[in-house]
Structures are given as structure tokens and as C-alpha cells.
Design an enzyme around this catalytic site. Structure first.
Site, mmCIF file in Angstrom:
data_model
loop_
_atom_site.group_PDB
_atom_site.id
_atom_site.type_symbol
_atom_site.label_atom_id
_atom_site.label_comp_id
_atom_site.label_asym_id
_atom_site.label_seq_id
_atom_site.Cartn_x
_atom_site.Cartn_y
_atom_site.Cartn_z
ATOM 1 C CD GLN A 199 17.276 -8.187 -25.175
ATOM 2 O OE1 GLN A 199 16.785 -7.567 -24.236
ATOM 3 N NE2 GLN A 199 18.092 -7.618 -26.050
ATOM 4 C CD GLU A 200 16.558 -13.198 -29.425
ATOM 5 O OE1 GLU A 200 16.523 -12.514 -30.463
ATOM 6 O OE2 GLU A 200 17.608 -13.739 -29.024
ATOM 7 C CB SER A 201 10.161 -11.037 -30.762
ATOM 8 O OG SER A 201 9.469 -11.777 -29.748
ATOM 9 C CE1 TYR A 329 19.361 -11.977 -26.961
ATOM 10 C CE2 TYR A 329 20.660 -13.526 -25.678
ATOM 11 C CZ TYR A 329 19.559 -13.247 -26.466
ATOM 12 O OH TYR A 329 18.664 -14.245 -26.743
#
Length: 346
Positions: A199-201, A329
Site C-alpha cells: 500500500q505504501e510503495s 488506507y
């Protein structure tokens, strides 16, 4: 020190014949050994691994080369507006990784043999170093370790696409080994930490947000400094910083009357928005006689956090909060985790 310059600089190159000669036998540990090799990777935007994790792959190859010659390696990613060639010429940078389309003619820079659509640029005065690089490339690219490493960075692209094809895999990312190690320290299923990183990168080490969050777990430099981490490009250091922060958040909620699953959602929300923002949301929920330990009740009050009227209802330490990104998120990570469990059974 970095120097920005026009990209249309004249670069040095070597012919195919000269490159072949450069693979002549040289003694390892002879030119780089004992030094710190200062490297810059400038392979462009990875587009979340669309064409493989070229930056991560180059980072790993530089690390392996450093091990081979007995030298430490410092790696940075080039700013999009800099080409660093002046630093290469001056000796501030030892090796620069570039797309193989960048071998322009000239006399100041010499290029290695092609390595997965990239070349390593070195000051043309360091002919012994380019020979050592080419010798290693010629040998290493024929090894089983190279094949395995290449597969790790090119056959784990977009794992979510496998769910539509009902593909089962034992590997989610190039960093599974590290993810498993640090997830165990959190007491998490490793696929959950993998979902956070995705999800982040999308597993791209050179991802940087507009706010300055960096690397696999999108760690802010100030957060890294708090945990004593200095190199956020390093996959392990980045994951270490991110999981240290997750562990602190997890401990912060440990005394709350929550189920483990609820606690996990609050940890995720706090990782995204900051624990202060989530504390404001919980205080508003409590003021409205909702359960501040249930994420679903927090979702009920987040829309009110955007309104001026809420500021007069209770004190909000961090002011108004849009919250849409944080709500998405948490949902996204839970959905990604579910997919990872399907394509990569425990």
C-alpha cells in the site's frame, strides 16, 4: 556534493571491443577494496514495478559488488533534475547506474557492459575500476545467484494481478525474507506487513511522497531519526524504521479495551494519519457516546472532523481532519492482505 547540470552533457563511452578487453582477468579487491564506493542510481521512475524493480535490483547488485571487492557501498537515488555527472567527473561519486540508452560519446566518462538494460558509469581516468566492474559483471551474470536475484526483482511484479488468474505463489515481493523477519518481531502474519508495504510503495524502494515520506514503508525522515535510522533507501533500514514505529503504536494501544483486530486497525490508521489525529477522532466519538475502541464508530465521526462546528464541540488538538485518505488506507490494506492470503497460502 551533487551538481545539477543540463542533461545534454557529453558522456564518454567505450566500444564493444574495448568492453570485451575490459573483461580481461584482473585481481579482485585491487581497486575498490577497503574503500567506500559512493554510488548513485538514476534509472528513472519505476512506475510501481511496471517493468520490474530496476532501482531495487540495481541497489542489490551494487551491494553484491561491494561484498565481492571488500568495500562498503553508499547508494543514493538521483534527484529527477540532476544527472550527477559533475560529481562523477570530480570523484565525489564513484559509480552511477544509468539506463543503457545513456552511453553518449565523449572522453570523460566510461561505461560498463550492459546489465539488465543499465550501465555503470565511471570516470574515464579510472580504467582499472571499469575493468574490475566488467570482470565482475561477466562472471556474476553467468551465476545461479544472478538468475535467482533477477527473478526476485522481475517475477514479483504486481502480485494483485495474480488473483484474477487464480495463481498461487510462494513469493510476494523481493523483500519477503526481510518482511518475515520484521513481521515476527511485531507478532504479525508477514503477509499483513507485506500488505502495508504494498500500500505504501508497491515495493519500490525509491518511492518518495510529496511530504517527503521515503522508501518501502514511506517513513518520514524525522521518524527515521527518532529511531536512529539514517539510510531510508536501504530496504532493511526502511523496514526496521517502519516496524519500530508500528511497534510503538501497537504498544500505545495495548492497554485499551480492544480486540486484537480492532487494535490493528487503529495502529494502521495512526501509521497513516498520526496518533494525534486518531486521538482527536476517538475523543469526539467518546463525546458523542460512541465506542472509541471500535473503528466502525470512529468512521462515523470522521466526516464531522472536517467541519468548523466540531472545533466548538470539543477541543481538537490537531484541528480539522479530512480523514478520507486514512479511511481508505485501512480498507485497502485489509483488502490487500486478504488477496495476499489467497495467492500465497501460509
Amino acid at each position: 556534493m551533487r551538481y545539477c547540470a543540463a542533461f545534454a552533457l557529453i558522456f564518454g563511452s567505450v566500444t564493444i571491443g574495448e568492453r570485451s578487453n575490459a573483461v580481461d582477468s584482473v585481481s579482485p579487491y585491487g581497486t575498490f577494496g577497503g574503500d567506500t564506493i559512493r554510488c548513485v542510481i538514476n534509472t528513472g521512475n519505476e512506475s510501481y514495478g511496471k517493468n520490474g524493480f530496476r532501482t531495487g535490483f540495481s541497489y542489490e547488485l551494487l551491494r553484491k559488488f561491494g561484498e565481492h571487492v571488500g568495500a562498503g557501498v553508499e547508494v543514493s537515488v538521483a534527484d529527477s533534475h540532476c544527472d550527477y555527472m559533475d560529481s562523477l567527473r570530480s570523484g565525489t561519486v564513484d559509480i552511477m547506474v544509468l539506463p543503457d540508452t545513456c552511453t553518449h560519446s565523449g572522453n570523460e566518462i566510461i561505461f560498463s557492459s550492459e546489465l539488465d538494460h543499465t550501465v555503470w558509469a565511471i570516470n574515464s581516468e579510472d580504467i582499472a575500476k571499469i575493468k574490475e566492474v566488467n570482470t565482475w559483471i561477466a562472471t556474476y551474470t553467468e551465476s545461479e545467484d544472478y538468475r535467482k536475484t533477477w527473478m526476485e526483482y522481475h517475477r514479483t511484479v504486481n502480485p494483485l494481478s495474480r488473483i484474477d488468474r487464480q495463481m498461487i505463489t510462494s513469493r510476494i515481493s523481493p523483500y519477503d525474507k526481510l518482511i518475515k523477519e520484521y513481521a515476527a518481531g511485531l507478532g504479525w502474519d508477514w503477509r499483513m506487513l507485506a500488505a502495508v508495504i504494498y500500500q505504501e510503495s508497491k515495493f519500490s524502494i525509491n518511492t518518495v511522497s510529496h511530504r517527503g515520506a521515503t522508501g518501502l514503508m514511506q517513513v518520514m525522515p524525522s521518524t527515521a531519526e527518532y529511531y536512529g535510522i539514517t539510510d531510508l533507501l536501504d530496504p532493511e533500514e526502511n523496514i526496521k524504521a517502519g516496524t519500530k514505529h508500528l511497534a510503538r503504536l501497537q504498544k500505545m494501544y495495548s492497554d485499551e479495551d480492544m480486540t486484537d483486530f480492532e487494535r490493528f486497525k487503529f495502529v494502521l490508521a495512526s501509521y497513516n494519519a498520526g496518533e494525534g489525529r486518531i486521538a482527536d477522532c476517538r475523543n469526539l466519538a467518546a463525546a458523542r457516546n460512541l465506542d472509541c475502541n471500535r473503528w466502525d464508530d470512529i468512521l462515523k465521526v470522521i466526516p464531522s472532523m472536517r467541519e468548523d462546528a466540531t472545533l466548538s464541540e470539543i477541543p481538537l488538538k490537531f484541528g480539522k481532519f479530512n480523514g478520507t485518505e486514512t479511511m481508505n488506507y485501512v480498507d485497502n490494506i485489509l483488502n490487500i492482505y486478504s488477496v495476499f492470503c489467497e495467492i500465497c497460502p501460509a
